[in-house]
Scaffold this active site. Sequence first.
Site, PDB file in Angstrom:
ATOM      1  N   PRO A   1       0.828  -1.204   0.000  1.00 14.93           N
ATOM      2  CA  PRO A   1       0.000   0.000   0.000  1.00 14.93           C
ATOM      3  C   PRO A   1       0.864   1.256   0.000  1.00 14.93           C
ATOM      4  O   PRO A   1       2.077   1.189   0.237  1.00 14.93           O
ATOM      5  CB  PRO A   1      -0.815  -0.123   1.296  1.00 14.93           C
ATOM      6  CG  PRO A   1       0.016  -0.992   2.172  1.00 14.93           C
ATOM      7  CD  PRO A   1       0.725  -1.950   1.265  1.00 14.93           C
ATOM      8  N   CYS A   2       0.243   2.388  -0.236  1.00 12.22           N
ATOM      9  CA  CYS A   2       1.004   3.634  -0.362  1.00 12.22           C
ATOM     10  C   CYS A   2       1.744   3.948   0.931  1.00 12.22           C
ATOM     11  O   CYS A   2       1.346   3.531   2.028  1.00 12.22           O
ATOM     12  CB  CYS A   2       0.094   4.783  -0.777  1.00 12.22           C
ATOM     13  SG  CYS A   2      -0.848   5.508   0.580  1.00 12.22           S
ATOM     14  N   LEU A   3       2.825   4.701   0.822  1.00 10.72           N
ATOM     15  CA  LEU A   3       3.677   4.989   1.968  1.00 10.72           C
ATOM     16  C   LEU A   3       2.960   5.765   3.070  1.00 10.72           C
ATOM     17  O   LEU A   3       3.370   5.712   4.234  1.00 10.72           O
ATOM     18  CB  LEU A   3       4.915   5.767   1.505  1.00 10.72           C
ATOM     19  CG  LEU A   3       5.907   4.986   0.639  1.00 10.72           C
ATOM     20  CD1 LEU A   3       7.023   5.911   0.160  1.00 10.72           C
ATOM     21  CD2 LEU A   3       6.479   3.793   1.385  1.00 10.72           C
TER      22      LEU A   3
ATOM     23  N   SER B   1       0.375   5.045   4.462  1.00  7.25           N
ATOM     24  CA  SER B   1      -0.217   4.103   5.409  1.00  7.25           C
ATOM     25  C   SER B   1       0.749   3.741   6.537  1.00  7.25           C
ATOM     26  O   SER B   1       0.385   2.998   7.449  1.00  7.25           O
ATOM     27  CB  SER B   1      -0.664   2.830   4.688  1.00  7.25           C
ATOM     28  OG  SER B   1       0.465   2.120   4.183  1.00  7.25           O
TER      29      SER B   1
END
Length: 273
Positions: free
Chosen positions: A176-178, A180
Amino acid sequence: MNSVILEKLEALKNLLAEMERALIAYSGGVDSTLVAKLAYDVLGEKALAITAVSPSLLPEELEDAIAQADYIGIRQELIFTMEMENPNYTSNPVNRCYFCKSELHDTLKPLAIKKGYPYVIDGVNADDLQDYRPGIQAAKERGVRSPLAEIRLTKPEIRQISQYLGLPWWDKPAQPCLSSRFPYGEEITLEKLQRVGRAEMYLRQLGYRSIRVRSDGETARIELPSAQIPDFILKTNLPELVAIFQQFGFTYVTLDLEGYRSGKLNQNIAQSS
């Protein structure tokens, strides 16, 4: 592969064929890559993969997305999204993903209309619907369809199909995107995203694939599968690791003894609701 999954695979192909033309929100993860692969197989040049580039995407993940699209053969275009300019996003509320996906699909929808694609589709699967995912709401509000979820394909089934189709990345860890990596309420900045990204890339270079570096203020908390913790402690040059993390901008470095668990930050939401 069992007959139930094969039936779902055929149903997914039929669903994509009915669309005739589709623009795929393609991140390079296992889910959206399977959608892109099958869309290309069924629709050919009438399928287009769009990858959003932003500071919350690891550079190596972008490289993977480009390489995988090339492997599949699907046309791919890159766009740049501006969620970092939205204080509703950078203030990191519990529904941060809503504003991220709003930015993404407010960019993709006009692009799809301009290019003559009646559908924007994504890689949301049936398991995603069971977790707290405010980004799904943003996508639905903008008319995005999720073929994997519509066919009720779960993450394990998606990996099985990907392996069945010979896709080399079928067991690729979720990424998932950073953003998160930060506790809700902690402001997200470009500098913080970069230091988390560098830290995770360093650990991957050491051979650890399913890892997270959670950022809490000036502290980095390393998460990796619990079974790998003893090996990590015994074989890693810990003073060197701490020094490198401090070069990245962290003051303290810790190891989460519970181990890696997807969606861990969401447990506080569940406990307070």
